[in-house]
Design an enzyme around this catalytic site. Structure first.
Site, short mmCIF file in Angstrom:
data_model
loop_
_atom_site.label_atom_id
_atom_site.label_comp_id
_atom_site.label_asym_id
_atom_site.label_seq_id
_atom_site.Cartn_x
_atom_site.Cartn_y
_atom_site.Cartn_z
N ASP A 56 0.82 -1.37 -0.01
CA ASP A 56 -0.05 -0.03 0.08
C ASP A 56 0.80 1.17 0.03
O ASP A 56 0.39 2.34 0.03
CB ASP A 56 -1.08 -0.17 1.16
CG ASP A 56 -0.28 0.02 2.45
OD1 ASP A 56 0.95 -0.04 2.80
OD2 ASP A 56 -1.13 0.10 3.54
N GLU A 126 -1.28 -5.19 8.68
CA GLU A 126 -0.51 -4.46 9.91
C GLU A 126 -1.17 -5.13 11.16
O GLU A 126 -2.41 -4.85 11.12
CB GLU A 126 -0.46 -3.02 9.62
CG GLU A 126 0.14 -2.63 8.43
CD GLU A 126 0.36 -1.24 8.05
OE1 GLU A 126 0.21 -0.51 8.95
OE2 GLU A 126 0.89 -0.69 6.98
N GLU A 193 9.24 -3.94 10.70
CA GLU A 193 9.58 -2.71 10.05
C GLU A 193 10.16 -1.76 11.11
O GLU A 193 9.47 -1.41 12.20
CB GLU A 193 8.41 -1.87 9.33
CG GLU A 193 8.85 -0.52 8.86
CD GLU A 193 7.77 0.01 7.71
OE1 GLU A 193 6.80 -0.65 7.34
OE2 GLU A 193 8.13 1.12 7.03
O1 KIV Z 1 3.40 -1.11 1.51
C1 KIV Z 1 4.58 -1.44 1.58
O2 KIV Z 1 5.22 -1.29 0.69
C2 KIV Z 1 5.01 -2.11 2.91
C3 KIV Z 1 6.60 -1.99 2.80
C4 KIV Z 1 7.20 -0.80 3.50
C5 KIV Z 1 7.18 -3.32 3.46
O3 KIV Z 1 4.71 -2.65 3.36
#
Ligand code: KIV
Length: 276
Positions: A56, A126, A193
């Site tokens: 995203d 998440e 992250e």
């Molecule tokens: O949305 C994304 O690109 C991610 C990366 C930062 C791992 O979640």
């Protein structure tokens, strides 16, 4: 039955979740990148990236928003379909956008859309301990899940910015515990992250499933970065963990190959890309 999969598998088997688990066991670093369209997906695939995420982050790097919050399920499906057409080898994961998994039922419905309409092989959400029931529900329905912990960009307005997570000892323990409980709930991969190296190491040692890091230090099972960051397309300030792989290379393909090699050789991340 199984004919197509077997044919593809004969000369160049595509990466699947079993491949990724085996790589963790064998200590072979897993090289991952984001992609948002078919052309770049083909470049990333040809460079032998193991896992491609339709993140995203497209809300920021493709659509120009300040955060990932405005991204919709329709957006992810649109970009996933394009990326899937460019891939032959890599394992494709698609992000569940903000507020698309607030209940087990909604999470299942949207995961099925990402897989059936978008071609995703796994969905990423998440989460912390608050998402355990959702992960359990998805796992019970055989939806492969990547649980994203540490800095959760969808929560940016709640946490007050994109900051390193897990610096305090009690926060570190909470992160390790959350990752372990998400694994026990059925998560197949954990993405970590923006945490200090010691948190990356602790989570990776604690879990049986592959742990992919972005700004989580050198001791995780794999690395992921945003494609436009490594190609130096992103304007303005990039996070500490980003390395510009376009520098010294004359094409995006050469830059992506350099990234994959640096991950495989454990040359990336170097100390200057890490948090303590
Ligand atoms: O949305 C994304 O690109 C991610 C990366 C930062 C791992 O979640």
């Amino acid at each position: 039955m199984y004919t197509q999969l077997e044919q593809r598998g004969m000369s160049d088997p595509p990466v699947n979740i079993g491949t990724l688990r085996r790589m963790k066991q064998d200590g072979e670093p897993i090289a991952c990148l984001t992609a948002y369209d078919a052309s770049y997906a083909a470049v990333v695939d040809a460079a032998r990236t193991d896992l491609v995420l339709v993140g995203d982050s497209l809300g920021m790097v493709v659509q120009g928003h300040d955060t990932t919050v405005p991204v919709t399920v329709e957006d992810i499906i649109y970009h996933s379909r394009a990326v899937a057409r460019g891939l032959r080898h890599a394992f494709m994961v698609a992000d569940m956008p903000f507020m698309s998994y607030t209940s087990p039922e909604q999470a299942l419905e949207n995961s099925v859309r990402l897989m059936q309409e978008g071609g995703a092989m796994m969905i990423k959400l998440e989460g912390g301990v608050g998402q355990i029931e959702i992960v359990e529900h998805l796992a019970r329905h055989d939806i492969p899940v990547c649980a994203h912990v540490g800095l959760k960009p969808q929560s940016v307005h709640k946490i007050g910015g994109f900051r390193v997570q897990g610096r305090e000892p009690d926060e570190q323990a909470r992160l390790v515990n959350a990752a372990a409980r998400l694994q026990d709930a059925g998560a197949d991969i954990v993405l970590l992250e923006c945490v200090p190296n010691e948190v990356g190491k602790a989570v990776t040692e604690e879990l049986d499933v592959p742990v992919i890091g972005i700004g989580a230090g050198p001791d995780v099972d794999g690395q992921i970065l945003v494609l436009y960051d490594i190609l130096d397309i992103t304007m303005g300030r990039t996070p500490r963990f980003v390395r510009n792989f376009q520098e010294g290379h004359d094409s995006p393909r050469a830059a992506v190959e350099a990234y994959v090699l640096a991950v495989k050789n454990r040359e990336y991340p170097a100390p200057e890309h890490c948090f303590s």
